[in-house]
Design a protein around this motif. Structure first.
Motif, PDB file in Angstrom:
ATOM      1  N   ALA A  99       0.834  -1.199   0.000  1.00  0.00           N
ATOM      2  CA  ALA A  99       0.000   0.000   0.000  1.00  0.00           C
ATOM      3  C   ALA A  99       0.869   1.249   0.000  1.00  0.00           C
ATOM      4  CB  ALA A  99      -0.926   0.006   1.222  1.00  0.00           C
ATOM      5  N   PHE A 100       0.285   2.355  -0.437  1.00  0.00           N
ATOM      6  CA  PHE A 100       0.999   3.626  -0.382  1.00  0.00           C
ATOM      7  C   PHE A 100       0.042   4.751  -0.040  1.00  0.00           C
ATOM      8  CE2 PHE A 100      -0.330   3.249  -4.804  1.00  0.00           C
ATOM      9  CZ  PHE A 100      -0.712   4.532  -5.171  1.00  0.00           C
ATOM     10  N   ASP A 101       0.568   5.696   0.688  1.00  0.00           N
ATOM     11  CA  ASP A 101      -0.148   6.923   1.008  1.00  0.00           C
ATOM     12  C   ASP A 101       0.754   8.087   0.621  1.00  0.00           C
ATOM     13  OD1 ASP A 101      -2.180   8.574   1.881  1.00  0.00           O
ATOM     14  OD2 ASP A 101      -2.460   7.509   3.776  1.00  0.00           O
ATOM     15  N   VAL A 102       0.228   9.299   0.770  1.00  0.00           N
ATOM     16  CA  VAL A 102       0.948  10.485   0.297  1.00  0.00           C
ATOM     17  C   VAL A 102       1.054  11.500   1.423  1.00  0.00           C
ATOM     18  CG1 VAL A 102       0.871  12.416  -1.328  1.00  0.00           C
ATOM     19  CG2 VAL A 102       0.212  10.131  -2.089  1.00  0.00           C
ATOM     20  N   ILE A 103       2.251  12.034   1.621  1.00  0.00           N
ATOM     21  CA  ILE A 103       2.430  13.189   2.491  1.00  0.00           C
ATOM     22  C   ILE A 103       2.044  14.408   1.673  1.00  0.00           C
ATOM     23  CG2 ILE A 103       4.057  14.538   3.849  1.00  0.00           C
ATOM     24  CD1 ILE A 103       5.733  11.989   4.163  1.00  0.00           C
ATOM     25  N   GLN A 104       1.047  15.129   2.117  1.00  0.00           N
ATOM     26  CA  GLN A 104       0.402  16.162   1.300  1.00  0.00           C
ATOM     27  C   GLN A 104       1.396  17.198   0.794  1.00  0.00           C
ATOM     28  OE1 GLN A 104      -3.203  17.678   3.022  1.00  0.00           O
ATOM     29  NE2 GLN A 104      -3.109  19.580   1.857  1.00  0.00           N
ATOM     30  N   ARG A 105       1.193  17.613  -0.437  1.00  0.00           N
ATOM     31  CA  ARG A 105       2.073  18.616  -1.028  1.00  0.00           C
ATOM     32  C   ARG A 105       1.821  19.990  -0.404  1.00  0.00           C
ATOM     33  NH1 ARG A 105      -0.083  19.713  -7.195  1.00  0.00           N
ATOM     34  NH2 ARG A 105      -1.917  20.960  -6.653  1.00  0.00           N
ATOM     35  N   LEU A 106       2.597  20.970  -0.819  1.00  0.00           N
ATOM     36  CA  LEU A 106       2.553  22.277  -0.185  1.00  0.00           C
ATOM     37  C   LEU A 106       1.291  23.068  -0.484  1.00  0.00           C
ATOM     38  CD1 LEU A 106       6.216  23.566  -0.528  1.00  0.00           C
ATOM     39  CD2 LEU A 106       4.936  23.219   1.579  1.00  0.00           C
ATOM     40  N   THR A 107       0.738  22.946  -1.673  1.00  0.00           N
ATOM     41  CA  THR A 107      -0.321  23.862  -2.069  1.00  0.00           C
ATOM     42  C   THR A 107      -1.568  23.130  -2.539  1.00  0.00           C
ATOM     43  OG1 THR A 107      -0.743  25.895  -3.329  1.00  0.00           O
ATOM     44  CG2 THR A 107       0.409  24.110  -4.480  1.00  0.00           C
ATOM     45  N   ILE A 108      -2.565  23.925  -2.942  1.00  0.00           N
ATOM     46  CA  ILE A 108      -3.838  23.397  -3.429  1.00  0.00           C
ATOM     47  C   ILE A 108      -3.824  23.385  -4.953  1.00  0.00           C
ATOM     48  CG2 ILE A 108      -5.066  24.160  -1.370  1.00  0.00           C
ATOM     49  CD1 ILE A 108      -5.986  26.621  -2.902  1.00  0.00           C
ATOM     50  N   GLU A 109      -4.903  22.899  -5.556  1.00  0.00           N
ATOM     51  CA  GLU A 109      -4.967  22.828  -7.016  1.00  0.00           C
ATOM     52  C   GLU A 109      -4.898  24.234  -7.625  1.00  0.00           C
ATOM     53  OE1 GLU A 109      -4.785  20.032  -8.659  1.00  0.00           O
ATOM     54  OE2 GLU A 109      -4.799  18.951  -6.758  1.00  0.00           O
ATOM     55  N   PRO A 110      -4.003  24.464  -8.596  1.00  0.00           N
ATOM     56  CA  PRO A 110      -3.810  25.804  -9.154  1.00  0.00           C
ATOM     57  C   PRO A 110      -4.761  26.114 -10.311  1.00  0.00           C
ATOM     58  CG  PRO A 110      -2.164  24.327 -10.043  1.00  0.00           C
ATOM     59  CD  PRO A 110      -3.019  23.502  -9.110  1.00  0.00           C
ATOM     60  N   THR A 111      -5.965  26.523 -10.011  1.00  0.00           N
ATOM     61  CA  THR A 111      -6.905  26.967 -11.035  1.00  0.00           C
ATOM     62  C   THR A 111      -7.078  28.479 -10.945  1.00  0.00           C
ATOM     63  OG1 THR A 111      -8.776  26.587  -9.559  1.00  0.00           O
ATOM     64  CG2 THR A 111      -8.135  24.764 -10.988  1.00  0.00           C
ATOM     65  N   SER A 112      -7.616  29.068 -11.990  1.00  0.00           N
ATOM     66  CA  SER A 112      -7.758  30.528 -12.002  1.00  0.00           C
ATOM     67  C   SER A 112      -8.946  30.994 -11.169  1.00  0.00           C
ATOM     68  CB  SER A 112      -7.916  31.036 -13.441  1.00  0.00           C
ATOM     69  OG  SER A 112      -9.092  30.496 -14.035  1.00  0.00           O
ATOM     70  N   GLY A 113      -9.885  30.086 -10.872  1.00  0.00           N
ATOM     71  CA  GLY A 113     -11.039  30.438 -10.063  1.00  0.00           C
ATOM     72  C   GLY A 113     -10.832  30.069  -8.605  1.00  0.00           C
ATOM     73  N   GLN A 133       6.291  11.446  -0.553  1.00  0.00           N
ATOM     74  CA  GLN A 133       6.220  12.898  -0.418  1.00  0.00           C
ATOM     75  C   GLN A 133       5.811  13.495  -1.749  1.00  0.00           C
ATOM     76  OE1 GLN A 133       6.682  15.389   2.168  1.00  0.00           O
ATOM     77  NE2 GLN A 133       5.699  16.339   0.395  1.00  0.00           N
ATOM     78  N   ASP A 134       4.600  14.067  -1.803  1.00  0.00           N
ATOM     79  CA  ASP A 134       4.159  14.769  -2.996  1.00  0.00           C
ATOM     80  C   ASP A 134       4.982  16.049  -3.123  1.00  0.00           C
ATOM     81  OD1 ASP A 134       2.719  15.261  -5.263  1.00  0.00           O
ATOM     82  OD2 ASP A 134       0.771  15.434  -4.281  1.00  0.00           O
ATOM     83  N   ASP A 135       4.836  16.760  -4.254  1.00  0.00           N
ATOM     84  CA  ASP A 135       5.663  17.921  -4.566  1.00  0.00           C
ATOM     85  C   ASP A 135       6.103  18.673  -3.315  1.00  0.00           C
ATOM     86  OD1 ASP A 135       5.024  17.163  -7.090  1.00  0.00           O
ATOM     87  OD2 ASP A 135       3.725  18.857  -7.532  1.00  0.00           O
ATOM     88  N   ALA A 136       7.416  18.850  -3.155  1.00  0.00           N
ATOM     89  CA  ALA A 136       7.935  19.401  -1.910  1.00  0.00           C
ATOM     90  C   ALA A 136       9.013  20.434  -2.198  1.00  0.00           C
ATOM     91  CB  ALA A 136       8.508  18.291  -1.029  1.00  0.00           C
TER      92      ALA A 136
END
Length: 809
Positions: A147-161, A237-240
């Motif tokens: 199994a694998f899990d993710v250590i959350q990345r620094l930011t949220i989804e980058p959308t213009s809204g 580790q997601d984007d770090a």
């Protein structure tokens, strides 16, 4: 919606037995002969994108196994989160039919990777959903669960809204939060509070809630590994970056792993999308019961001295972690099963790295390209240098996404080949059972080879053709249509049409030039080693998988034919290119690498073709044993070449039936550059900006934007290059960045301990100005810049040579 396997099947790739669409659909149909694969692996993907969802399926197939996956509509799509409860039910049922499982915990707990970045699912619900792990283990304690899990990345989804419009501030806020609150950097508190004030409170609350919940679940999963519920766990580790909440979270998880004594079963390192493929490959390698060896070489910067974009540990450490996870071993042996050529960024020419790849492929090595120098794409410079030297279909893997993909694919390929040679695959004896067993083995090996070629083709189409040549146009189209390219709502159809129509002809051209007709080893069917040929691209489905411009789904149908190649012996001529002194005849020592790609002996004639006036050896008859590789030394003497002129030497191999193949080596008359680091030169300068240090101006690379000396703005700049020894010099050429030229500068040579001006320029307009002067014997060269377009220096290379004087001899 269709299953992942059905998407592949629509392209003519797999049978419907690959998808566990219902309790009984995951099981292989009963049949009289041997099973069509070596086992089944239930895979719960991270989400429905090809890298997390399709690559594990292909990795399994490339290793002779079948991956069972949920219906695609259960996995959701981007902001439509997956049905976590339904996926859990699917896995609980399918695990009973499978030999092993690979589970993305964010899908089971929250509904996918994007869902894990919000607090829509509370901690109690997530824990309740993850009880399925205990249910599966209780039902079959011997069933291995990776199994694998993710250590959350620094930011949220980058959308213009909203809320994605705050992704940049959220990232800065998170980085400053760690530095101020965890590391005591009170000097940064004003900046921290300022950026925090920009972000709506509900966004910050949701972000912190998701992080706290995810961190608790990660700790729960470490404990589940300690309890034996999970047999092997990766926390990716997601984007770090260097600072952020993930740093402290990771420290706490490392401490928990140490406290529970589960370091052998729980790994923590960078990666998210790659982890499903990595763990699927781990299962395959273990089930094949072999331990492939991996030799690693770096392109420019050694892996221990470089951190890849969006990662937080040295690249060399990450590669070692991936190799260990796969059940492979690191080895420096020249006959290691896999040669991983890892492309890092930094100063230096890629030519030696590419030459190494060319040589290794020519000798039949399984070469994987781990290409992370440029984040998320194939390095265009590397691709342009390598493609003329080899057929890309000869590679063991190429990944511009994450080196873990290259390692997973190539290690699985090596494992299947070795397993087939150690013992016959599939049950039964070809001698006693005859055609059914033998046919099944050959079909298995052929099917695995097709999956391998699909993986390679998919990667190159997505991260090279689409991302390097089409993606920007798709983004610009969405913007021009007034839509958000990160989350298209009105322009998706048009953007998809543009992506497909621009990419498809490039993809078909790629297949025709780099894949069609390429021979490959299949493995041993129990009676002997088999050879096959990549035959045809039967179908190609392309689409934007999510309503955003970043990724292109690629589903090719590729046929590999179990038959000998048209030309039984291939040839490579080394080195690929040679520089010689102009205006002089030069004797060259070349090597023709002959490789018999068939299971039978082969007799050929080797001849050398060169320009008129050059001296070449007589044709030579060569006999090769099955699959033998032989180096044949060739001596060629050139005629005198004018400066910058070139000639081509070709090694021509002709088989008994008259079939010919050839390979070429280019010889170019070029002056010796004494200002190269590879020749012992050293450099110092008045300063530089970011990573663009002065060493990049003497690395021999005159084309890569990553290999430049760049300065901060200032009224004046200087660069000094010291030669390895006193050298006669009479020419200096500056290779500059177009549009940002050096306008006013002076060139000086250090002669007898004193600087002597040998060139002075005002209002330069040339991109590569060439400065000639009377020859001097110098120990160093100095460039003083007093004027440029924006008070900065942008310089690819300083080239210092001796061309016209008798001193040059």
């Amino acid at each position: 919606m269709r299953t992942i396997a059905a998407l592949l099947g629509a392209a003519g790739l797999v049978t419907t037995s690959l998808a566990g669409v219902a309790p009984d659909a995951g099981a292989l149909p009963p049949q009289a002969g041997p099973p069509p694969s070596l086992g089944q692996i239930a895979v719960v993907p991270l989400d429905d994108r090809p890298f997390p969802a399709v690559t594990p399926v292909e990795i399994a197939a490339a290793g002779g196994h079948t991956a069972l996956t949920p219906q695609t509509d259960l996995l959701g799509e981007f902001f439509t989160y997956g049905d976590a409860d339904a996926v859990g039910e699917w896995w609980s049922t399918t695990a009973a039919e499978a030999d092993a499982s690979v589970v993305a915990l964010p899908m089971l707990a929250y509904g996918g990777l994007v869902a894990s970045r919000t607090c829509a699912t509370d901690l109690g619900t997530a824990r309740e959903r993850l009880e399925v792990l205990e249910d599966v283990k209780a039902a079959d304690p011997e069933h291995p669960v990776y199994a694998f899990d993710v250590i959350q990345r620094l930011t949220i989804e980058p959308t213009s809204g909203y809320p994605g419009m705050y992704s940049g501030p959220v990232r800065r806020w998170a980085e400053l939060m760690d530095q101020v609150e965890n590391l005591g950097r009170e000097d940064l508190r004003p900046a921290y509070e300022e950026v925090a004030a920009e972000i709506p409170q509900e966004i910050k609350d949701d972000y912190l809630c998701a992080r706290a919940r995810n961190h608790q679940i990660n700790q729960d999963m470490v404990r589940a590994a300690a309890a034996g519920t999970i047999d092997f766990l990766v926390l990716g580790q997601d984007d770090a970056s260097a600072f952020g909440p993930h740093r402290a979270e990771k420290e706490a998880l490392v401490a928990l792993v140490a406290e529970l004594g589960v370091g052998d079963r729980v790994k923590i390192y960078p990666g998210a999308d790659v982890l499903g493929a990595l763990l699927t490959a781990k299962h395959v390698v273990e089930r094949l019961d072999v331990t492939p060896t991996v030799d690693v070489e770096w392109s420019r910067t050694p892996g221990d001295d470089w951190v890849a974009p969006y990662q937080d540990i040295p690249y060399g450490q990450l590669v070692d972690e991936y190799i260990t996870t796969l059940g492979a071993e690191r080895s420096d042996a020249p006959d290691a099963d896999v040669l991983l050529l890892a492309n890092t960024s930094g100063a230096g020419s890629l030519e030696p790295f590419v030459d190494r790849a060319h040589e290794a492929v020519a000798h039949g090595r399984l070469v994987a390209i781990g290409d992370d120098a440029v984040a998320g794409v194939v390095d265009p410079e590397l691709r342009d240098l390598l493609a003329p030297r080899i057929d890309l279909a000869e590679l063991g893997a190429w990944s511009g996404w994450n080196v873990g993909i290259s390692l997973s694919q190539s290690v699985v390929r090596a494992a299947l080949l070795e397993a087939s040679r150690q013992a016959p695959l599939l049950a039964g004896s070809a001698d006693t059972n005859g055609a059914p067993v033998l046919g099944a083995r050959r079909a298995l090996l052929t099917s695995a080879a097709e999956a391998h070629q699909r993986l390679l083709f998919e990667e190159l189409v997505h991260t090279d053709l689409y991302r390097n040549h089409v993606r920007t146009a798709v983004r610009d189209y969405a913007v021009a249509e007034g839509d958000d390219p990160q989350h298209m709502t009105t322009a998706l159809d048009g953007a998809n049409t543009l992506a497909v129509t621009r990419t498809e002809p490039l993809a078909r051209e790629l297949f025709a030039e780099e894949f069609a007709g390429v021979p490959m080893r299949l493995g041993d069917d129990g009676r002997g080693e088999r050879t096959a040929v990549v035959s045809s691209l039967d179908s190609l489905e392309l689409s934007l998988g999510w309503p955003r411009y970043q990724e292109l789904d690629v589903f090719p149908g590729i046929t590999v034919v179990d038959e000998p190649p048209a030309a039984p012996v291939s040839v490579a001529l080394l080195p690929w290119a040679t520089d010689v002194r102009p205006e002089a005849a030069v004797t060259l020592d070349l090597t023709a690498v002959l490789r018999n790609d068939t299971a039978g002996p082969a007799g050929v004639t080797l001849a050398v073709r060169a320009p008129e006036g050059w001296v070449t050896p007589e044709p030579l008859a060569v006999s090769l044993a099955p699959f033998e590789v032989r180096d044949v030394k060739l001596t060629v003497t050139t005629a005198a070449l004018a400066p910058e002129a070139s000639g081509t030497v070709a090694a021509v191999v002709t088989s008994a039936d008259g079939t010919s193949v050839e390979a070429a080596s280019t010889v170019t008359a070029a002056w010796r550059n004494v200002a190269l680091a590879s020749s012992g030169a050293t450099v110092r300068a008045s300063g530089w900006w970011s990573q663009y240090a002065p060493e990049r101006a003497i690395d021999g690379n005159t084309t890569s934007a990553a290999s430049r000396w760049i300065t901060d703005p200032a009224a004046a700049h200087w660069l000094e290059v010291a030669f390895a020894r006193p050298e006669p010099v009479d020419t200096v050429q500056l290779h500059q960045y177009g549009g940002y030229l050096l306008e006013d500068y002076t060139v000086s040579a250090l002669v007898d301990g004193e600087w002597r001006v040998v060139g002075e320029v005002v209002a330069n307009t040339e991109v590569a100005p060439l400065h000639r002067f009377d020859a001097v014997e110098a120990t160093a060269l100095r460039l003083d810049v007093t004027g440029s377009r924006d008070d900065r220096v942008r310089l690819y290379e300083v080239e210092v040579t001796c061309r016209a004087s008798t001193l040059c001899d």
